[in-house]
Write a protein that holds these residues in place. Structure first.
Motif, mmCIF file in Angstrom:
data_model
loop_
_atom_site.group_PDB
_atom_site.id
_atom_site.type_symbol
_atom_site.label_atom_id
_atom_site.label_comp_id
_atom_site.label_asym_id
_atom_site.label_seq_id
_atom_site.Cartn_x
_atom_site.Cartn_y
_atom_site.Cartn_z
ATOM 1 N N GLU A 44 0.838 -1.191 0.000
ATOM 2 C CA GLU A 44 0.000 0.000 0.000
ATOM 3 C C GLU A 44 0.877 1.247 0.000
ATOM 4 O O GLU A 44 1.709 1.442 0.885
ATOM 5 C CB GLU A 44 -0.920 0.002 1.219
ATOM 6 N N ARG A 45 0.686 2.078 -1.028
ATOM 7 C CA ARG A 45 1.501 3.275 -1.173
ATOM 8 C C ARG A 45 0.637 4.444 -1.627
ATOM 9 O O ARG A 45 -0.578 4.298 -1.818
ATOM 10 C CB ARG A 45 2.649 3.026 -2.148
ATOM 11 N N TYR A 46 1.286 5.610 -1.830
ATOM 12 C CA TYR A 46 0.555 6.835 -2.172
ATOM 13 C C TYR A 46 1.334 7.586 -3.247
ATOM 14 O O TYR A 46 2.569 7.606 -3.228
ATOM 15 C CB TYR A 46 0.393 7.721 -0.935
ATOM 16 N N GLY A 96 -1.137 12.032 -3.305
ATOM 17 C CA GLY A 96 -1.751 11.443 -2.116
ATOM 18 C C GLY A 96 -2.740 10.339 -2.422
ATOM 19 O O GLY A 96 -3.215 9.656 -1.509
ATOM 20 N N THR A 97 -3.054 10.132 -3.715
ATOM 21 C CA THR A 97 -3.958 9.035 -4.082
ATOM 22 C C THR A 97 -3.366 7.705 -3.632
ATOM 23 O O THR A 97 -2.182 7.430 -3.839
ATOM 24 C CB THR A 97 -4.182 9.010 -5.607
ATOM 25 N N LYS A 98 -4.197 6.885 -3.036
ATOM 26 C CA LYS A 98 -3.730 5.587 -2.550
ATOM 27 C C LYS A 98 -3.633 4.591 -3.693
ATOM 28 O O LYS A 98 -4.504 4.527 -4.565
ATOM 29 C CB LYS A 98 -4.693 5.050 -1.479
ATOM 30 N N HIS A 164 4.062 6.269 2.992
ATOM 31 C CA HIS A 164 3.253 6.840 4.062
ATOM 32 C C HIS A 164 2.260 7.828 3.445
ATOM 33 O O HIS A 164 2.509 8.392 2.378
ATOM 34 C CB HIS A 164 4.140 7.569 5.084
ATOM 35 N N ASP A 165 1.159 8.037 4.111
ATOM 36 C CA ASP A 165 0.111 8.922 3.618
ATOM 37 C C ASP A 165 0.571 10.383 3.752
ATOM 38 O O ASP A 165 0.870 10.847 4.857
ATOM 39 C CB ASP A 165 -1.167 8.696 4.429
ATOM 40 N N ALA A 167 -1.208 12.992 3.462
ATOM 41 C CA ALA A 167 -2.339 13.880 3.783
ATOM 42 C C ALA A 167 -2.011 14.899 4.876
ATOM 43 O O ALA A 167 -2.356 16.079 4.736
ATOM 44 C CB ALA A 167 -3.560 13.051 4.172
#
Length: 247
Positions: A44-46, A96-98, A164-165, A167
């Motif tokens: 899972e990345r951004y 920032g889109t996952k 990491h997110d 946001a």
């Protein structure tokens, strides 16, 4: 017997088509990267920068994810040595889109035999599930060639995908800059960090010192777009018309 014939035919086919492995990574490193990047939390990345979805050159079974407008993409050239445009923008995915890493594919001789000829077939491909992307073929992020070590490859991936997110960092920007990221725009007085999240990393940077001021000129592929930054804030932007989104 059939398996034996396949093992004999495929290497011969690779030689006949002039394919040689375009990766310096060992089989062990490739297997470990595939496992580590596609399983568990590390998959899972951004998006580090707002990026476009476009066609994948001559391969209708895939889509390209790139932080650059189609006319600035520098992945493959035509017979005259000119960069090939992958196709019109289909969608814009903000910073920032996952995303989730589905597969990592290295350009071994065997793999290149199966890839479309007029595609970036000699480069590593990372297949992604992009949250919020319009339905369509698989999405591919293309990375630079010839990483020598696992660490080299991960460093290239980190230039595009964060682990990491972002946001909380984005939330610290002024609202007008947050909105600019969603539209892939750069504005005057925008912080340097926000510029990279909007337009992506420049192809080159020219730095000068004027007394106590640090000046930067960020130059994007083809020198069509430039951002001038003084002491970390944008002072001037040079750009052509933004790419139209295909309908």
């Amino acid at each position: 017997m059939k398996r034996l014939l396949a093992l004999l035919v495929l290497p011969l086919l690779a030689l006949a088509t002039g394919c040689a492995s375009q990766t310096l990574l060992s089989a062990e490193d490739r297997t470990k990267l595939q496992r580590d990047l596609t399983t568990g939390p590390s998959s899972e990345r951004y998006l580090k920068a707002s990026s476009y979805l476009t066609p994948f050159f001559g391969d209708a079974s895939k889509r390209l994810l790139t932080p650059y407008p189609p006319d600035e993409v520098r992945l493959i050239n035509d017979t005259q040595g000119n960069p090939i445009n992958p196709g019109a923008v289909q969608a814009l995915m903000p910073a920032g889109t996952k995303v989730r890493v589905l597969k990592v594919e290295f350009p071994t001789a065997m793999v290149m035999v199966e890839r479309v000829l007029y595609s970036p077939r000699t480069l590593p491909w990372v297949y992604l599930d992009v949250e919020g992307a319009p339905p369509g073929p698989p999405v591919v992020l293309v990375l630079p060639p010839m990483s020598k070590t696992r660490e080299d490859f991960l460093a290239e991936l980190d230039r595009h995908l964060l682990d990491h997110d972002p946001a909380p960092r984005i939330a610290r920007f002024q609202p007008r800059f947050q909105e600019a990221l969603k539209q892939k725009k750069v504005l005057e007085d925008m912080p340097e960090a926000a510029v990279e999240m909007s337009w992506g990393a420049p192809e080159s940077i020219r730095r000068t010192l004027d007394k106590q001021q640090v000046n930067q000129e960020w130059i994007y592929p083809g020198s069509k777009r430039r951002v001038f930054i003084t002491d970390g804030l944008v002072t001037r932007i040079e750009e052509g018309a933004p790419p139209a989104v295909a309908k």
